[in-house]
Design an enzyme around this catalytic site. Structure first.
Site, PDB file in Angstrom:
ATOM      1  N   LYS A  65       0.839  -1.210   0.000  1.00 35.96           N
ATOM      2  CA  LYS A  65       0.000   0.000   0.000  1.00 35.96           C
ATOM      3  C   LYS A  65       0.870   1.254   0.000  1.00 35.96           C
ATOM      4  CE  LYS A  65      -3.948   1.880   2.648  1.00 35.96           C
ATOM      5  NZ  LYS A  65      -4.781   1.662   3.859  1.00 35.96           N
ATOM      6  N   SER A 140      -9.677   1.414   2.992  1.00 36.16           N
ATOM      7  CA  SER A 140      -8.878   2.199   2.069  1.00 36.16           C
ATOM      8  C   SER A 140      -7.789   1.394   1.348  1.00 36.16           C
ATOM      9  CB  SER A 140      -8.210   3.348   2.820  1.00 36.16           C
ATOM     10  OG  SER A 140      -7.369   2.850   3.841  1.00 36.16           O
ATOM     11  N   SER A 164      -9.661  -0.973   7.208  1.00 32.72           N
ATOM     12  CA  SER A 164      -9.164  -0.799   5.841  1.00 32.72           C
ATOM     13  C   SER A 164      -8.460  -1.995   5.219  1.00 32.72           C
ATOM     14  CB  SER A 164      -8.233   0.411   5.780  1.00 32.72           C
ATOM     15  OG  SER A 164      -9.012   1.572   5.726  1.00 32.72           O
TER      16      SER A 164
HETATM   17  N1  GLN Z   1     -12.847   3.278   6.413  1.00 32.59           N
HETATM   18  C1  GLN Z   1     -12.405   3.749   7.703  1.00 32.59           C
HETATM   19  C2  GLN Z   1     -12.286   5.237   7.681  1.00 32.59           C
HETATM   20  O1  GLN Z   1     -12.550   5.822   6.680  1.00 32.59           O
HETATM   21  C3  GLN Z   1     -11.158   3.064   8.104  1.00 32.59           C
HETATM   22  C4  GLN Z   1      -9.928   3.650   7.530  1.00 32.59           C
HETATM   23  C5  GLN Z   1      -8.702   2.853   7.836  1.00 32.59           C
HETATM   24  O2  GLN Z   1      -8.783   1.767   8.417  1.00 32.59           O
HETATM   25  N2  GLN Z   1      -7.559   3.372   7.461  1.00 32.59           N
HETATM   26  O3  GLN Z   1     -11.907   5.825   8.644  1.00 32.59           O
END
Ligand code: GLN
Length: 479
Positions: A65, A140, A164
């Site tokens: 990532k 994400s 994420s």
């Molecule tokens: N989707 C969650 C958010 O938008 C988690 C993001 C993450 O785990 N980096 O905060």
């Protein structure tokens, strides 16, 4: 021979899928091929056993990532603010994986600064779900999940602060693991919400995930939150789920839980029971507040962590007026809407008049929730529930509705607040043929229990490899 063959199969998948899916923001296929050839030579020279002793991840292609730093390679975090940033050092997790023989394919797309659930907010454009390119891959870490699902890399690293890794794993039909907080070093991971940020793993099976965890975890002098090792000892973990006590998290009135997802998770629970596990339903008090607590705490931390992107130390700068005007113009221009929203709300909850009303209160609910989880995990070895309320949704569908987007993380966030290890495992497909994931949560540092259940599930479901190619037909037969 298998090593080069496997590598070329990955490259063939890249050629077939990358244009449609857009998983990668940076690719290094030629260098990766050279590395694969070198490992192939080692294999020929010393034999498989010795080669694996030297390189436990021998031949494993890996996508990383874009918020994990690798020396000399761009690390953009999906943001225009970092579009030309090339870090001078490598994240500990990546360094250890590469040292163990993983072959780096490239860096993957993500929501800007890891804030999002769909991988649509990247400066580089959206990533698509290979199961249906009109749909989101989740986020994400959507680039990493899509890459593994489409066979463009055997495994991938993502990061998980609120889901994420697990949520895109569920939406892309692969395995996604978030270890106990403090298991893998965060050194070199560009911060979003430091007390929840973690490096996680996306893989096609439990064995690969366990192998990656085992080389990446453990003490690192550069990250003070690391305390101890998890109890994994692959490949010798116990077999089967016989005797395991599994708590099925109550799936009652929750908003938006899709019926097919509910049924699929219940069917999995029945299978575990059939294989000798004890299954009982369980409720965790306060879990319904997890989403709100996460948003207060993570936004506050984000506002502080992202204060550094003002064009002086990192990234682009808008040259205008005095330094205050310059900061303002730079941040206005180079940060995206969702990032700005979180910085603003985070600054708001940290302001002196709101601190105790929001931040303090959220912290105490978080502590209480953590205790409630610990309490439930005295009675159960594992907690089981859905990973995501729905399967993959259409591109654009939730982008303009942040509340709806935030709701997509309601099942994953509790494990982040409690710092507990959790895994998402594919457990079926819906009527449209889109993957469904179930989530298992274990006590702190008991990743071995997650792997034990995940391995058992591979046998119970007859799925030795997750992902698009392997999955589509086989899940059909399971119904
Ligand atoms: N989707 C969650 C958010 O938008 C988690 C993001 C993450 O785990 N980096 O905060």
């Amino acid at each position: 021979m298998w090593l080069r063959e496997e590598f070329e199969r990955n490259v063939a998948c890249l050629q077939e899928w990358e244009e449609k899916v857009h998983s990668f923001v940076f690719l290094r296929t030629n260098e990766a091929r050279k590395e694969a050839m070198r490992e192939e030579e080692l294999l020929a020279e010393v034999g498989e056993e010795e080669a694996r002793r030297r390189c436990p991840l021998l031949g494993m292609t890996l996508a990383v990532k874009d918020n994990l730093c690798i020396k000399g390679m761009p690390a953009t975090c999906g943001s225009a603010a970092l579009k030309d940033y090339v870090p001078p050092y490598t994240a500990t997790a990546v360094e250890r994986a590469l040292f163990a023989g993983a072959i780096l394919m490239g860096k993957t797309n993500m929501d800007e600064f890891a804030m999002g659930s769909s991988t649509e907010t990247s400066h580089w454009g959206a990533t698509r779900n290979p199961w249906d390119c009109g749909r989101v891959p989740g986020g994400s870490s959507g680039g990493s999940a899509a890459a593994v699902a489409a066979g463009m890399a055997r495994a991938a690293l993502g990061t998980d602060s609120g889901g994420s890794v697990r949520q895109p794993a569920a939406l892309c039909g692969v395995l996604g693991l978030k270890p106990t907080y403090g298991t893998i070093s965060r050194y070199g991971l560009i911060a979003y919400a430091s007390s929840f940020d973690e490096v996680g793993i996306l893989a096609r099976n439990a064995k690969d995930a366990a192998a990656l965890l085992s080389v990446m975890q453990g003490y690192d002098g550069k990250d003070d939150t690391l305390r101890r090792k998890t109890q994994d000892a692959p490949p010798s973990f116990e077999k089967g789920v016989k005797g395991l006590r599994i708590g099925l998290l109550k799936m009652g009135q929750e908003e938006g839980l899709n019926e097919e997802v509910r049924e699929s998770v219940q069917a999995a629970a029945r299978r575990f029971k059939g294989a000798g596990a004890q299954v009982e339903t369980v409720t965790i008090p306060l879990i319904e507040h997890a989403l709100a607590v996460y948003h207060v705490l993570s936004f506050a931390q984000a506002s502080s962590n992202l204060a550094r992107y003002h064009g002086v130390l990192f990234g682009e700068r808008v040259a205008r007026g005095d330094w205050e005007e310059m900061y303002e113009a730079t941040r206005a221009q180079y940060l995206g809407t969702e990032v700005k929203r979180r910085i603003l709300l985070g600054t708001f909850v940290l302001s002196s008049e709101n601190f105790s009303v929001f931040y303090r209160r959220a912290q105490s609910v978080c502590d209480a929730l953590r205790k409630n989880f610990a309490h439930a995990l005295e009675r159960f070895d594992l907690l089981l529930g859905p990973t995501s309320a729905t399967t993959a949704w259409k591109l654009g569908e939730r982008l303009l509705n942040p509340r709806q987007m935030y709701l997509s993380d309601s099942y994953t966030i509790p494990a982040n607040l409690a710092g507990l290890p959790a895994v998402s495992i594919p457990c079926g497909t819906d009527a449209k043929g889109l993957p469904i994931g179930m989530q298992l949560i274990a006590p702190a540092y008991r990743e071995d229990l997650l792997f034990r259940a995940a391995l058992a599930w591979e046998e119970l479901s007859g799925q030795a490899q997750y992902g698009l190619r392997q999955g589509k037909e086989r899940w059909k037969n399971m119904k």
